[in-house]
Design a protein around this motif. Structure first.
Motif, PDB file in Angstrom:
ATOM      1  N   PRO A 198       0.829  -1.214   0.000  1.00  0.00           N
ATOM      2  CA  PRO A 198       0.000   0.000   0.000  1.00  0.00           C
ATOM      3  C   PRO A 198       0.860   1.261   0.000  1.00  0.00           C
ATOM      4  O   PRO A 198       2.042   1.232   0.342  1.00  0.00           O
ATOM      5  N   LEU A 199       0.237   2.382  -0.361  1.00  0.00           N
ATOM      6  CA  LEU A 199       0.921   3.679  -0.343  1.00  0.00           C
ATOM      7  C   LEU A 199       1.117   4.123   1.106  1.00  0.00           C
ATOM      8  O   LEU A 199       0.191   4.035   1.909  1.00  0.00           O
ATOM      9  N   PRO A 200       2.300   4.608   1.435  1.00  0.00           N
ATOM     10  CA  PRO A 200       2.553   5.020   2.821  1.00  0.00           C
ATOM     11  C   PRO A 200       2.077   6.449   3.075  1.00  0.00           C
ATOM     12  O   PRO A 200       1.890   7.226   2.157  1.00  0.00           O
ATOM     13  N   THR A 201       1.886   6.774   4.334  1.00  0.00           N
ATOM     14  CA  THR A 201       1.696   8.180   4.677  1.00  0.00           C
ATOM     15  C   THR A 201       2.948   8.637   5.402  1.00  0.00           C
ATOM     16  O   THR A 201       3.626   7.842   6.060  1.00  0.00           O
TER      17      THR A 201
ATOM     18  N   PRO B  75      -4.943   3.079   8.128  1.00  0.00           N
ATOM     19  CA  PRO B  75      -5.369   1.899   7.376  1.00  0.00           C
ATOM     20  C   PRO B  75      -4.615   1.835   6.043  1.00  0.00           C
ATOM     21  O   PRO B  75      -4.190   2.865   5.528  1.00  0.00           O
ATOM     22  N   PRO B  76      -4.442   0.624   5.529  1.00  0.00           N
ATOM     23  CA  PRO B  76      -3.711   0.524   4.267  1.00  0.00           C
ATOM     24  C   PRO B  76      -4.414   1.258   3.128  1.00  0.00           C
ATOM     25  O   PRO B  76      -5.643   1.312   3.086  1.00  0.00           O
ATOM     26  N   HIS B  77      -3.614   1.834   2.251  1.00  0.00           N
ATOM     27  CA  HIS B  77      -4.137   2.534   1.075  1.00  0.00           C
ATOM     28  C   HIS B  77      -3.649   1.792  -0.166  1.00  0.00           C
ATOM     29  O   HIS B  77      -2.571   2.070  -0.679  1.00  0.00           O
TER      30      HIS B  77
ATOM     31  N   LYS C  34       0.718  18.345  -6.160  1.00  0.00           N
ATOM     32  CA  LYS C  34       1.675  17.439  -6.787  1.00  0.00           C
ATOM     33  C   LYS C  34       2.858  17.100  -5.867  1.00  0.00           C
ATOM     34  O   LYS C  34       3.923  16.701  -6.329  1.00  0.00           O
ATOM     35  N   ILE C  35       2.652  17.298  -4.561  1.00  0.00           N
ATOM     36  CA  ILE C  35       3.689  16.874  -3.607  1.00  0.00           C
ATOM     37  C   ILE C  35       3.623  15.367  -3.400  1.00  0.00           C
ATOM     38  O   ILE C  35       4.626  14.707  -3.196  1.00  0.00           O
ATOM     39  N   PHE C  36       2.428  14.830  -3.446  1.00  0.00           N
ATOM     40  CA  PHE C  36       2.165  13.532  -2.842  1.00  0.00           C
ATOM     41  C   PHE C  36       2.495  12.375  -3.774  1.00  0.00           C
ATOM     42  O   PHE C  36       2.505  12.512  -4.983  1.00  0.00           O
ATOM     43  N   HIS C  37       2.702  11.222  -3.155  1.00  0.00           N
ATOM     44  CA  HIS C  37       2.941  10.016  -3.925  1.00  0.00           C
ATOM     45  C   HIS C  37       1.583   9.418  -4.275  1.00  0.00           C
ATOM     46  O   HIS C  37       0.819   9.022  -3.408  1.00  0.00           O
ATOM     47  N   TYR C  38       1.301   9.388  -5.565  1.00  0.00           N
ATOM     48  CA  TYR C  38      -0.018   8.976  -6.041  1.00  0.00           C
ATOM     49  C   TYR C  38       0.005   7.556  -6.604  1.00  0.00           C
ATOM     50  O   TYR C  38       1.037   7.090  -7.099  1.00  0.00           O
ATOM     51  N   PRO C  39      -1.152   6.892  -6.590  1.00  0.00           N
ATOM     52  CA  PRO C  39      -1.235   5.527  -7.116  1.00  0.00           C
ATOM     53  C   PRO C  39      -0.728   5.408  -8.552  1.00  0.00           C
ATOM     54  O   PRO C  39      -0.086   4.403  -8.902  1.00  0.00           O
ATOM     55  N   GLU C  40      -1.004   6.424  -9.370  1.00  0.00           N
ATOM     56  CA  GLU C  40      -0.678   6.276 -10.795  1.00  0.00           C
ATOM     57  C   GLU C  40       0.827   6.181 -11.025  1.00  0.00           C
ATOM     58  O   GLU C  40       1.273   5.580 -12.010  1.00  0.00           O
ATOM     59  N   GLU C  41       1.624   6.785 -10.124  1.00  0.00           N
ATOM     60  CA  GLU C  41       3.087   6.673 -10.271  1.00  0.00           C
ATOM     61  C   GLU C  41       3.523   5.219 -10.104  1.00  0.00           C
ATOM     62  O   GLU C  41       4.422   4.732 -10.799  1.00  0.00           O
TER      63      GLU C  41
END
Lengths: 155, 152, 780
Positions: free
Chosen positions: C78-81, C92-94, C254-261
């Protein structure tokens, strides 16, 4: 399925076969690789894709490539004649009329058409003329200044 | 989205009831309905083509006529998916006799999701009203036709 | 020195943009490239019963169809925070692509990869997903009620965390003794960032070299690489290069780590071909992290003469469906710590509940927490002044932290380094002619016209952030910045910075600094950003940190180059190192006219035929700069509005902004940043706002329905400055990217309420659209 079209873009004539559903902006970006024209929305609001079609500013996402058959298109890449920047380009540079640059080609192309119709506009007229071009960076103030400056230097 | 309204139909509830549940009539009055199939008693599947503003969509829909109280009321439940998103609706329909005619009162909730909700939202309610109106106009015509053809 | 620092140099980067030669991610075409289209949930909450991909796979041109299970089975995490707010924060997991449940409209469900965009999109319509639709909750205040639908089973009452700061007991006591309490209930509505360039990413995997290049429209390439490699894909970082080329605006989104990357990177590794994804605008609306969305109850207590005693703030922050990269920190540390504002009062207590809902994740958007804090405080200041019968300017002046009180420690952990709040208020009042407008207002009221004057005095903590502090408040990263300067043999210079420019003009500002620092022309300085293969390391651009932290890192590298150059100059000029000074852009033997320029020194550094032992060839230095404190820009904005009583339309007659961002490298660029910030802040006050229906459908999902300010909506801004240099960084700079947004929302809201306050109106919820204002005026 394909349609043959013949389109003159920035003075060069291109012949191509395109799908009927291909938008003019996709033709410019994906077939001709003229990526200066941008896609910022999918509802024809933002104006980032504005080009000149037979001299008239047109959002190239509102037009199919097949509708451009036989037409003359000018994109941002074709604005600087022989490498000399157009007065609008110079004015945007001098007045800091851009930040991220994404909306800029569309804004410049819209302004080009506008200044042809109204060579000596007021601030209010410029703001009104640009309401079809969204910019999220500049707050428009320096865009307005740039268009005004370009108008002065062109007159 | 709340949907409600009423329409007066030129026949008594007893005569209307059968028509309202007749798949062929339903197919004819459901706007954009293509290819209606019965999948069970009072359960149907249909393809519905809808155009709202700039978006046209094909929906694979299922609908059911539930809680039937003959000549009085029933409930229409519809749900479907398409490339524009999904539609879901639930409407209570009551038939009130009125001087030998029938006042059909409908009241329900409709939900749309996906592209239509995002881009066409402002148009959805108006479009829904228009489609319902058109459906009932067609229904009135059908009722008139049937009754007319029966009487001749 | 200082030939270029302080001058409005035209931007170096502009030539490519005005000629259509910028290179944004979607402009990049790679050989053999494929295109991804993402199937997204149309439901805000549903169980995925089955996904049928066979029809899509059979569609002509389709290369592959992936589901969440494919990624999960392949070990994709999952994507981390990146920000842990409390020890007990529920995280929770993303999942990158949803596996069994979808939690907001737009949640990725499947990925179609095809030979063309059109084929991918056509085939995506053939992916059939069986959903069991579940009840959804979109309003955070409802989500924490018992019995509300749960977004994550592991988060009871949908609560991720309850965070608090300040002395509750002392605040409660002070409020209980206050002569007057002003109370406001505030909805700081959800905003959708809408950078003009939709997000885009390309994964390009080379099997032979086992190397992956990710092109992504990110403000933060190094952090994306770190998060994706270390947490999500578990692949070695040195085999991954992240390039953020020209990026068309970010504003936080556009700071964040997104699923599409992850999707394009993982798919490219699977397929051995480049995979490109570019958002359609409607996807941007659904999936770019949203901003704000607070519900707040705030109470401020005063004594009889209008001295503030205490402030108590309770906020419910909507986090959306998952914790985005910095989500937790925005409504807490970047919000609560700002609640002292420019005022001296002893007690503050703030509590924030972070709540999950079935909506798009919420994270930093321009200002990030600080506009929300300023809005709470400045709305309270105006309301309190009115209730006390004091002029709002006078009430603020009475409670300012005096100019001689710095460094000043607030009750909410910040230590302000410098400030002169009275100075900026004075200047703004003079510029706008405050007294005259109060008279105009009185006259207008007699004629039935509605004129309002709004003041907003703000403080910002930016230049994020000392790593020690970051660590102490739960940021899972250090927040230093890296820089590297390479002087080429000809004396040209390349600067590599970990900051990323997506409109801010770093290529110019940083070149000005280096030009002055090394005695060369900015034309000879090339600034490279946005490429992890070229830049040692970086933490990216957000929180107005680029100049204060990134610029300072560059300055440190300049100092190292100067030191090395001094050694070389001493050798070449046959002088003692102690006798060499850097003067007028040259290395000079003190008291003589013997001197060398950077070009002369550089050449010998690379052709060191006669170098003595111990003098290393080459002229290249790295530096990492970790700030010792935040920087604290401040200022006063004043606006005058007129409301049409017939239509409720607000017209801005004047807008004056006086900001103090410390020393200014390029005034033209700073003013441009302020203008843009103002547009976004005013946009929130008057027009913008995300609207969901109760089922979680985003109703403002296009530019037709979400009101982005247009040229003819906005006034001409009058922008001015005071200069109080930052005492703790080498350039004395603070940061200018967010001030406009932080100040202007409250400034306009205060003006609008001021225009109608005599009608008995205390507050109108934002956005202050004609309809809302009209309803307030007419009591409907």
């Amino acid at each position: 399925m394909g349609h043959s079209i013949k389109v003159t873009v920035n003075g060069v004539t291109h012949e191509a076969t395109v799908e009927p559903r291909m938008l003019l902006v996709q033709f410019l970006r994906e077939v001709l690789l003229l990526t200066g024209t941008h896609i910022g929305c999918d509802t024809s609001q933002c104006g980032a894709c504005t080009v000149l079609v037979d001299g008239v500013a047109t959002k190239s996402c509102t037009m199919f490539a097949v509708q451009a058959d036989g037409k003359e298109i000018t994109t941002i890449e074709g604005l600087a004649a022989n490498g000399d920047l157009h007065p609008l380009q110079k004015a945007f540079w001098e007045e800091h009329g851009l930040q991220c640059g994404f909306c800029t080609p569309g804004v410049i192309m819209s302004s080009y058409d506008f200044l042809k119709r109204n060579p000596n506009p007021t601030e209010e007229e410029i703001r009104h003329a640009l309401e079809g071009n969204y910019c999220r960076c500049t707050g428009y103030q320096n865009i307005v200044k740039a268009v005004k400056k370009a108008a002065q230097s062109m007159s | 989205m709340k949907i409600q309204g009423d329409v007066v139909l030129p026949a008594a509830p007893e005569k209307l009831w059968e028509l309202l549940l007749d798949p062929q009539i339903i197919a004819e009055i459901l706007p954009g309905c293509k290819d209606l199939k019965q999948t069970g008693p009072d359960h149907y599947e249909a393809v519905i083509e809808a155009k709202i503003g700039p978006i046209s969509s094909r929906y694979q829909t299922r609908f059911s006529l539930l809680d039937q109280k003959p000549y009085e009321s029933y409930r229409l439940h519809i749900e479907g998916e398409g490339k524009g998103g999904f539609v879901r609706g639930d409407a209570a329909i009551r038939l009130i006799p009125e001087n030998g005619q029938t006042r059909l009162v409908y009241e329900g909730e409709g939900n749309v999701g996906g592209m239509i909700a995002r881009i066409g939202q402002r148009l959805v309610e108006a479009a829904a009203k228009m489609l319902i109106q058109r459906g009932f106009d067609d229904l009135r015509k059908k009722v008139e036709e049937r009754l007319h053809s029966k009487s001749t | 020195m200082a030939n270029y620092i302080g001058s409005s140099l035209k931007r170096k980067e502009d030539r490519r943009f005005i000629t259509g030669k910028g290179t944004y991610t979607d402009d990049i075409v790679l050989p053999n490239m494929t295109y991804a289209y993402i199937v997204r949930s149309p439901h805000a909450h549903a169980r995925i019963k089955a996904i049928h991909t066979d029809k899509a796979l059979a569609h002509p041109g389709v290369v592959a169809v992936f589901t969440g299970k494919d990624l999960q089975d392949d070990g994709v995490n999952p994507l981390p925070t990146g920000w842990q707010i409390t020890d007990s924060m529920i995280e929770p997991p993303h999942p990158v692509v949803a596996v069994d449940r979808v939690r907001y409209v737009g949640d990725p469900v499947a990925v179609v990869v095809a030979e063309s965009r059109a084929a991918a999109k056509d085939a995506a319509e053939l992916v059939e997903v069986d959903y069991e639709v579940l009840p959804a909750v979109v309003d955070a205040t409802k989500a924490i009620e018992d019995g509300a639908p749960l977004v994550h089973d592991e988060a009871p009452n949908n609560l991720s965390f309850t965070w608090e700061l300040g002395d509750k007991a002392a605040t409660d006591e002070a409020l209980s003794k206050a002569a007057h309490i002003t109370r406001l209930e505030i909805i700081n509505q959800r905003l959708i960032p809408n950078a003009m360039e939709p997000r885009s990413a390309i994964g390009d995997y080379h099997p032979a070299r086992d190397e992956l290049t990710l092109y992504t429209s990110s403000q933060n390439p190094h952090l994306i690489r770190l998060l994706m490699c270390a947490f999500v894909l578990g692949i070695p970082e040195h085999k991954v290069r992240v390039i953020s080329p020209d990026v068309g605006g970010g504003f936080g989104s556009k700071i964040f780590h997104y699923p599409e990357e992850v999707i394009v990177s993982w798919s490219s590794r699977k397929l051995g071909r480049p995979v490109k994804w570019t958002a359609e605008r409607s996807e941007s609306f659904l999936t770019d992290a949203h901003g704000r969305d607070h519900y707040t109850v705030a109470e401020m207590g005063m004594d009889e003469d209008g001295t503030i005693l205490a402030l108590r703030v309770n906020t419910i922050a909507n986090l959306g469906a998952y914790l985005s990269t910095f989500a937790g920190g925005i409504p807490t540390w970047l919000y609560g710590t700002l609640l002292a504002g420019q005022y001296k009062y002893p007690h503050i207590y703030v509590q924030t509940k972070g709540v999950f809902t079935h909506t798009t994740p919420v994270d930093a958007y321009r200002g990030a927490g600080r506009p929300e804090a300023t809005f709470v405080l400045e709305r309270l200041m105006d309301t309190a002044a009115r209730e006390l019968g004091m002029d709002p300017a006078e009430f603020r002046r009475k409670n300012f932290i005096p100019a001689d009180a710095f460094p000043y420690e607030t009750p909410v952990v910040l230590t302000y380094d410098s400030g002169n709040y009275e100075g900026s208020l004075e200047k703004a009042m003079q510029l706008i002619d405050y007294k005259k407008w109060r008279e105009e207002q009185a006259k207008a009221r007699n004629q039935g016209r509605l004129i309002g004057i709004g003041i907003s005095c703000y403080i910002e903590a930016c230049g994020i952030a000392p790593s020690k502090v970051a660590g102490a408040i739960g940021v899972r990263a250090g927040l230093y910045e890296g820089a590297s300067i390479r002087v080429h043999p000809t004396g040209q210079v390349t600067v590599y910075t970990g900051a990323h420019s997506h409109g801010q003009g770093h290529e110019t500002t940083f070149a000005q600094i280096v030009a002055d620092g090394l005695g060369i022309s900015p034309d000879n300085v090339e600034v490279v950003h946005g490429d992890t293969a070229q830049i040692p390391f970086g933490m990216g651009t957000y929180g107005s940190r680029s100049l204060a932290v990134g610029g300072s890192a560059i300055w440190r590298a300049v100092e190292k180059i100067r030191e090395k150059a001094k050694k070389i100059a001493a050798h070449k000029l046959e002088a003692s190192e102690d006798d060499i000074v850097f003067e007028d852009g040259k290395w000079v033997v003190k008291g003589t006219d013997r001197a060398l320029t950077l070009g002369e020194i550089a050449l010998t550094a690379y052709v060191p035929h006669d170098y003595p032992e111990g003098l290393e060839p080459g002229l290249e230095e790295n530096s990492f700069y970790d700030p010792s404190n935040f920087t604290f820009p401040f200022g006063t904005h004043i606006s005058v509005v007129e409301i049409d009583p017939e239509t409720g339309k607000v017209q801005i007659l004047r807008y004056v902004a006086v900001d103090d961002v410390g020393n200014v490298i390029n005034p033209m660029i700073v003013e441009g940043q302020v203008h843009g910030g103002l547009a976004q802040g005013i946009g929130q006050a008057l027009w913008e706002g995300a609207v969901y229906d109760e089922n979680g459908q985003l109703l403002t999902g296009s530019m037709m329905d979400y009101a982005i300010p247009k040229a003819d909506d906005l006034p001409h801004f009058e922008v001015d400055r005071t200069v109080t240099p930052c005492p703790h960084n080498p350039l004395g700079v603070k940061g200018a990217g967010e001030t406009g947004t932080i100040a202007s929302t409250a400034c306009i809201a205060n003006a609008v309420v001021d225009a109608v306050s005599h009608l008995g109106i205390k507050d109108i919820p934002m956005p202050l659209t004609p309809e809302r204002v009209w309803r307030a005026i007419h009591g409907k």
